[in-house]
Design a protein around this motif. Structure first.
Motif, PDB file in Angstrom:
ATOM      1  N   VAL A  33       8.635 -63.197  17.464  1.00  0.00           N
ATOM      2  CA  VAL A  33       9.455 -63.729  16.379  1.00  0.00           C
ATOM      3  C   VAL A  33       9.225 -62.938  15.092  1.00  0.00           C
ATOM      4  CG1 VAL A  33       9.849 -65.729  14.892  1.00  0.00           C
ATOM      5  CG2 VAL A  33       9.584 -66.050  17.348  1.00  0.00           C
ATOM      6  N   GLU A  34       7.940 -62.697  14.765  1.00  0.00           N
ATOM      7  CA  GLU A  34       7.623 -61.980  13.528  1.00  0.00           C
ATOM      8  C   GLU A  34       8.230 -60.582  13.530  1.00  0.00           C
ATOM      9  OE1 GLU A  34       3.409 -62.091  13.264  1.00  0.00           O
ATOM     10  OE2 GLU A  34       3.325 -64.171  12.544  1.00  0.00           O
ATOM     11  N   LYS A  35       8.116 -59.879  14.650  1.00  0.00           N
ATOM     12  CA  LYS A  35       8.659 -58.525  14.734  1.00  0.00           C
ATOM     13  C   LYS A  35      10.182 -58.529  14.557  1.00  0.00           C
ATOM     14  CE  LYS A  35       8.878 -54.468  17.748  1.00  0.00           C
ATOM     15  NZ  LYS A  35       8.479 -53.900  19.076  1.00  0.00           N
ATOM     16  N   ALA A  36      10.834 -59.489  15.191  1.00  0.00           N
ATOM     17  CA  ALA A  36      12.296 -59.563  15.116  1.00  0.00           C
ATOM     18  C   ALA A  36      12.769 -59.846  13.700  1.00  0.00           C
ATOM     19  CB  ALA A  36      12.814 -60.624  16.080  1.00  0.00           C
ATOM     20  N   LEU A  37      12.123 -60.799  13.025  1.00  0.00           N
ATOM     21  CA  LEU A  37      12.587 -61.202  11.702  1.00  0.00           C
ATOM     22  C   LEU A  37      12.183 -60.208  10.618  1.00  0.00           C
ATOM     23  CD1 LEU A  37      12.122 -65.076  11.824  1.00  0.00           C
ATOM     24  CD2 LEU A  37      14.167 -63.715  12.246  1.00  0.00           C
ATOM     25  N   ARG A  38      11.043 -59.575  10.772  1.00  0.00           N
ATOM     26  CA  ARG A  38      10.650 -58.567   9.788  1.00  0.00           C
ATOM     27  C   ARG A  38      11.589 -57.361   9.833  1.00  0.00           C
ATOM     28  NH1 ARG A  38       6.038 -60.185   7.463  1.00  0.00           N
ATOM     29  NH2 ARG A  38       4.566 -61.438   8.717  1.00  0.00           N
ATOM     30  N   SER A  39      12.221 -57.147  11.015  1.00  0.00           N
ATOM     31  CA  SER A  39      13.151 -56.015  11.131  1.00  0.00           C
ATOM     32  C   SER A  39      14.393 -56.207  10.274  1.00  0.00           C
ATOM     33  CB  SER A  39      13.554 -55.817  12.595  1.00  0.00           C
ATOM     34  OG  SER A  39      14.404 -56.876  13.037  1.00  0.00           O
ATOM     35  N   ILE A  40      14.661 -57.470   9.848  1.00  0.00           N
ATOM     36  CA  ILE A  40      15.837 -57.714   8.993  1.00  0.00           C
ATOM     37  C   ILE A  40      15.414 -58.132   7.582  1.00  0.00           C
ATOM     38  CG2 ILE A  40      17.374 -58.275  10.907  1.00  0.00           C
ATOM     39  CD1 ILE A  40      16.973 -61.247  10.226  1.00  0.00           C
ATOM     40  N   GLY A  41      14.121 -57.888   7.252  1.00  0.00           N
ATOM     41  CA  GLY A  41      13.691 -58.073   5.873  1.00  0.00           C
ATOM     42  C   GLY A  41      12.889 -59.307   5.561  1.00  0.00           C
ATOM     43  N   ALA A  42      12.523 -60.108   6.556  1.00  0.00           N
ATOM     44  CA  ALA A  42      11.717 -61.298   6.289  1.00  0.00           C
ATOM     45  C   ALA A  42      10.309 -60.877   5.855  1.00  0.00           C
ATOM     46  CB  ALA A  42      11.650 -62.183   7.521  1.00  0.00           C
ATOM     47  N   LYS A  43       9.777 -61.526   4.795  1.00  0.00           N
ATOM     48  CA  LYS A  43       8.433 -61.192   4.319  1.00  0.00           C
ATOM     49  C   LYS A  43       7.381 -62.079   4.963  1.00  0.00           C
ATOM     50  CE  LYS A  43       9.893 -59.307  -0.151  1.00  0.00           C
ATOM     51  NZ  LYS A  43       9.807 -59.428  -1.630  1.00  0.00           N
ATOM     52  N   ASN A  44       7.583 -63.359   4.902  1.00  0.00           N
ATOM     53  CA  ASN A  44       6.636 -64.303   5.500  1.00  0.00           C
ATOM     54  C   ASN A  44       7.332 -65.065   6.621  1.00  0.00           C
ATOM     55  OD1 ASN A  44       4.421 -63.801   3.671  1.00  0.00           O
ATOM     56  ND2 ASN A  44       5.636 -64.867   2.122  1.00  0.00           N
ATOM     57  N   VAL A  45       6.736 -65.039   7.826  1.00  0.00           N
ATOM     58  CA  VAL A  45       7.309 -65.735   8.984  1.00  0.00           C
ATOM     59  C   VAL A  45       6.282 -66.726   9.500  1.00  0.00           C
ATOM     60  CG1 VAL A  45       8.267 -65.497  11.296  1.00  0.00           C
ATOM     61  CG2 VAL A  45       8.682 -63.704   9.586  1.00  0.00           C
ATOM     62  N   ASN A  46       6.623 -68.004   9.465  1.00  0.00           N
ATOM     63  CA  ASN A  46       5.719 -69.060   9.925  1.00  0.00           C
ATOM     64  C   ASN A  46       6.292 -69.682  11.193  1.00  0.00           C
ATOM     65  OD1 ASN A  46       4.844 -72.093   9.968  1.00  0.00           O
ATOM     66  ND2 ASN A  46       3.323 -71.063   8.692  1.00  0.00           N
ATOM     67  N   VAL A  47       5.527 -69.622  12.289  1.00  0.00           N
ATOM     68  CA  VAL A  47       6.015 -70.115  13.582  1.00  0.00           C
ATOM     69  C   VAL A  47       5.131 -71.262  14.062  1.00  0.00           C
ATOM     70  CG1 VAL A  47       6.574 -69.529  15.963  1.00  0.00           C
ATOM     71  CG2 VAL A  47       6.812 -67.797  14.172  1.00  0.00           C
ATOM     72  N   GLU A  48       5.744 -72.381  14.372  1.00  0.00           N
ATOM     73  CA  GLU A  48       5.050 -73.506  15.002  1.00  0.00           C
ATOM     74  C   GLU A  48       5.689 -73.777  16.356  1.00  0.00           C
ATOM     75  OE1 GLU A  48       5.029 -76.888  12.470  1.00  0.00           O
ATOM     76  OE2 GLU A  48       4.097 -75.829  10.776  1.00  0.00           O
ATOM     77  N   PHE A  49       4.949 -74.499  17.225  1.00  0.00           N
ATOM     78  CA  PHE A  49       5.438 -74.759  18.579  1.00  0.00           C
ATOM     79  C   PHE A  49       5.498 -76.254  18.847  1.00  0.00           C
ATOM     80  CE2 PHE A  49       3.674 -70.514  18.678  1.00  0.00           C
ATOM     81  CZ  PHE A  49       4.678 -69.810  19.312  1.00  0.00           C
ATOM     82  N   SER A  50       6.451 -76.624  19.708  1.00  0.00           N
ATOM     83  CA  SER A  50       6.653 -78.033  20.072  1.00  0.00           C
ATOM     84  C   SER A  50       6.800 -78.142  21.583  1.00  0.00           C
ATOM     85  CB  SER A  50       7.915 -78.578  19.389  1.00  0.00           C
ATOM     86  OG  SER A  50       8.248 -79.857  19.888  1.00  0.00           O
ATOM     87  N   ASP A  51       6.332 -79.263  22.135  1.00  0.00           N
ATOM     88  CA  ASP A  51       6.538 -79.499  23.571  1.00  0.00           C
ATOM     89  C   ASP A  51       7.762 -80.365  23.835  1.00  0.00           C
ATOM     90  OD1 ASP A  51       5.673 -81.925  22.636  1.00  0.00           O
ATOM     91  OD2 ASP A  51       3.941 -82.093  23.979  1.00  0.00           O
ATOM     92  N   GLN A  52       8.547 -80.618  22.775  1.00  0.00           N
ATOM     93  CA  GLN A  52       9.782 -81.385  22.919  1.00  0.00           C
ATOM     94  C   GLN A  52      10.974 -80.434  22.825  1.00  0.00           C
ATOM     95  OE1 GLN A  52       9.878 -84.690  23.621  1.00  0.00           O
ATOM     96  NE2 GLN A  52       7.658 -84.492  23.763  1.00  0.00           N
ATOM     97  N   PRO A  53      11.910 -80.492  23.770  1.00  0.00           N
ATOM     98  CA  PRO A  53      13.052 -79.575  23.768  1.00  0.00           C
ATOM     99  C   PRO A  53      13.964 -79.817  22.572  1.00  0.00           C
ATOM    100  CG  PRO A  53      13.359 -81.294  25.402  1.00  0.00           C
ATOM    101  CD  PRO A  53      11.972 -81.445  24.895  1.00  0.00           C
ATOM    102  N   PRO A  54      14.756 -78.817  22.196  1.00  0.00           N
ATOM    103  CA  PRO A  54      15.690 -78.975  21.073  1.00  0.00           C
ATOM    104  C   PRO A  54      16.673 -80.105  21.320  1.00  0.00           C
ATOM    105  CG  PRO A  54      15.488 -76.663  21.714  1.00  0.00           C
ATOM    106  CD  PRO A  54      14.785 -77.465  22.763  1.00  0.00           C
ATOM    107  N   GLN A  55      16.980 -80.841  20.287  1.00  0.00           N
ATOM    108  CA  GLN A  55      17.935 -81.947  20.392  1.00  0.00           C
ATOM    109  C   GLN A  55      19.344 -81.401  20.264  1.00  0.00           C
ATOM    110  OE1 GLN A  55      17.192 -85.158  21.074  1.00  0.00           O
ATOM    111  NE2 GLN A  55      15.080 -84.478  21.336  1.00  0.00           N
ATOM    112  N   ARG A  56      19.814 -80.801  21.339  1.00  0.00           N
ATOM    113  CA  ARG A  56      21.159 -80.241  21.334  1.00  0.00           C
ATOM    114  C   ARG A  56      21.923 -80.768  22.521  1.00  0.00           C
ATOM    115  NH1 ARG A  56      19.319 -74.009  20.664  1.00  0.00           N
ATOM    116  NH2 ARG A  56      18.351 -74.173  18.621  1.00  0.00           N
TER     117      ARG A  56
END
Length: 359
Positions: A57-80
């Motif tokens: 995630v950090e590599k992907a977002l920094r490639s488009i200019g993101a400075k700080n990337v904060n990633v958290e994880f969940s064991d619950q699937p997206p509500q979609r």
């Protein structure tokens, strides 16, 4: 930083390296953008891959200019809202498009209203008992999210091959204890690889398992399909796409399990699949020292319930420690200990199933 730009790069970043057929966007549960800072919550229950995903995630977002990337994880699937197959035309019968599974005479579903009742143990040993009776038998593990068939058949190391036919590519089912076995577990990189599939991908894989498996030149007399617990998409998909000769519901003597038996009976009625009967698992405990039986869940009410629905109780499987021991070793109790009460009961159930399906 624009939301659309973040979503575009997440959609383009795939996870094929770990055997997951989705992009980062498919696993996104929450997203917040504050200037050049991005905060994400990713659905991925397996901690084994958290560091890998964080770096991805950090590599992907920094490639488009993101400075700080904060990633958290969940064991619950997206509500979609999941994509669903298009509804049938008005007043069309969804069961008219059912197809016979190629090279299979009789198809048997083994289901349970809830997990933890030993459904897969029953399915594996039913297939094994039918084999003991001299039939050509296949076992299809349709529990895509929790495949246990390869372990119970001792087939975890089996290799799945494919061959080209005029009808398209066919997957060759490997064999264990004389039973043809197929499971999604054979196709995963490792045992702890999670299957994170949405509806359309699941339906496609299930359809391939139903109609694109090579069960051998002689074909099968019986194909036992081990369903996931509950009354969800897999059960409905099979009910609408494949011709099934009968279903078996597995339960335990507890009242909480019998509540779900009612749901299972109603489900098979709605998808127009005949119910062969019910198997009560863990009916009583057989003491290995004395051979004495104990009803540790209390007196069974299964028979009384089934009378009200006109459904047959096919048999009662005891709790025998050897069943679990041999399952872990990959040997169904029907083959491992033929003189055990469980093995004999499975054989008797298989005989009843054959009789009912050939009337």
């Amino acid at each position: 930083m624009a939301l659309q730009g973040v979503m575009d790069v997440l959609k383009k970043t795939t996870l094929e390296e770990i055997g997951v057929s989705f992009s980062l966007a498919d696993l996104l549960k929450d997203l917040r953008i504050d200037g050049d800072d991005v905060y994400l919550v990713i659905f991925f229950p397996s901690e084994r891959y958290h560091q890998f995903l964080r770096e991805k995630v950090e590599k992907a977002l920094r490639s488009i200019g993101a400075k700080n990337v904060n990633v958290e994880f969940s064991d619950q699937p997206p509500q979609r809202q999941q994509q669903q197959p298009p509804p049938p035309p008005p007043q069309a019968n969804p069961f008219e498009t059912r197809r016979r599974i190629p090279n299979v005479d009789k198809v048997i579903l083994v289901a349970s209203g809830k997990g933890g009742v030993g459904k897969s143990t029953v399915a594996v040993n039913l297939a094994s008992a039918l084999k003991k009776l001299g039939y050509n038998v296949g076992y299809l593990d349709a529990d895509m999210y929790g495949p246990s068939g390869p372990t119970m058949f001792g087939a975890k190391d089996k290799k799945v091959m494919a061959r080209q036919t005029p009808q398209g590519d066919k997957i060759i089912a490997p064999e264990a204890h004389g039973v043809k076995v197929m499971s999604i577990g054979f196709l995963l990189p490792s045992e702890d690889t999670p299957v994170i599939w949405r509806g359309p991908v699941l339906f496609k894989a299930l359809t391939q398992f139903l109609f694109d498996i090579d069960w051998g030149e002689e074909g099968l007399d019986y194909l036992v399909i081990d369903l996931p617990p509950g009354t969800g998409d897999v059960q409905i998909t099979i009910g609408q796409t494949a011709e099934v000769d009968g279903a078996i519901i597995v339960t335990t003597p507890q009242d909480v399990a019998l509540i779900d038996v009612k749901k299972g009976i109603q489900m098979f009625k709605e998808v127009q699949i005949p119910l062969i009967g019910v198997v009560e698992n863990m009916s009583y405990f057989v003491c290995p020292d004395s051979g004495k039986a104990y009803e540790i869940f209390g007196k069974s009410k299964t028979g009384e319930l089934l009378k009200n629905y006109g459904v047959e109780l096919l048999g009662k499987i005891p709790i025998e420690p050897k069943v679990a021991e041999f399952s872990d070793l990959g040997i169904p109790i029907v083959f491992a200990k033929e003189d055990s009460q469980s093995a004999q009961e499975f054989i008797n159930i298989a005989k009843k199933v054959v009789e009912k399906l050939n009337k």
